[in-house]
Design a protein around this motif. Structure first.
Motif, short mmCIF file in Angstrom:
data_model
loop_
_atom_site.label_atom_id
_atom_site.label_comp_id
_atom_site.label_asym_id
_atom_site.label_seq_id
_atom_site.Cartn_x
_atom_site.Cartn_y
_atom_site.Cartn_z
N PHE A 54 20.77 6.80 20.48
CA PHE A 54 21.89 7.32 19.75
C PHE A 54 23.15 6.59 20.41
CE2 PHE A 54 19.05 10.90 20.06
CZ PHE A 54 19.18 11.56 18.82
N GLN A 87 27.11 10.50 21.19
CA GLN A 87 26.10 11.34 20.83
C GLN A 87 25.16 11.50 21.97
OE1 GLN A 87 24.72 9.68 17.06
NE2 GLN A 87 25.07 11.60 16.17
N LEU A 98 24.03 15.08 23.68
CA LEU A 98 22.63 15.18 23.88
C LEU A 98 22.37 15.95 25.29
CD1 LEU A 98 19.72 15.33 23.25
CD2 LEU A 98 19.61 12.89 23.54
N LEU A 129 21.58 14.00 14.97
CA LEU A 129 21.37 15.08 16.34
C LEU A 129 21.49 16.35 16.13
CD1 LEU A 129 21.22 14.91 19.26
CD2 LEU A 129 23.70 14.30 19.53
#
Length: 208
Positions: A68, A72, A76, A127
């Motif tokens: 990513f 992101q 995450l 995501l």
């Protein structure tokens, strides 16, 4: 139970042990999770020599850092540091597999093809939907494990109880007095089969 941030850092630190024992444990746990949550997909991966799950090695090693963009990745990791599960990153792996299961099962015929396909998912994974799917898989995992736990701790019928049930079934005939006996017996045997099909391995127990 809640885990401290230090404990979670220790989990990730084990990814870099020289003997790779930490990574082997994670790949083995992922193997068991896929067996439990998606047996059909697991059988296909088995048929194409991919149940070592080595195609997820890169993603798990650095917790998806290369999959990513940086903003992101931060989002995450924030999700991974929740107290949902110390192994939530493995449920993200299962979520990615579930998202792509049709392609994997219909078109990928060998380990090299699976490895290439998964590696090329970098920077293509959505995501938000993956996190939602991973949480749903974790909740389903919890329910399944609790059901297996209950079955394992359910008292075994005595010989007298078994004889009584058998006699009652014979007296009622195949359909029973209300036409439901056969269906109930079938459902009961299916449930027993499901419980016997998977036992709680140490890896599965640690994933809770």
């Amino acid at each position: 139970p809640c885990m401290s941030n230090t404990a979670k850092l220790n989990i990730q630190e084990r990814n870099f042990l020289r003997d790779q024992s930490g990574m082997r444990l994670q790949l083995t746990t992922l193997d068991h999770l896929v067996q439990l949550l998606d047996p059909k997909l697991y059988l296909h991966l088995q048929s194409v020599d991919s149940t070592n799950f080595f195609f997820f090695f890169r993603m798990l090693l650095v917790w998806y850092k290369r999959e990513f963009e940086f903003p992101q990745v931060l989002r995450l990791w924030e999700g991974l540091w929740t107290d949902l599960s110390a192994n939530f990153h493995l449920f993200i792996a299962v979520a990615i597999l579930e998202k792509h299961r049709d392609v994997i099962m219909e078109h990928l015929k060998g380990f090299d093809e699976v490895l290439k396909y998964v590696n090329e998912l970098s920077n293509t994974i959505d995501l938000p939907s993956t996190l939602l799917r991973a949480e749903a898989l974790f909740r389903r995992f919890q329910r399944t494990v609790e059901a297996i736990d209950r079955k394992d701790h359910f008292p075994t019928p005595t010989l007298r109880q078994r004889k009584a049930v058998t006699a009652g079934s014979l007296d009622s005939g195949p359909q029973g007095h209300d036409g439901k006996t056969a269906a109930v017996a079938s459902s009961s045997s299916d449930a027993q089969g499901a419980g016997q099909a998977f036992s709680l391995t140490p890896e599965i127990t640690r994933a809770r």
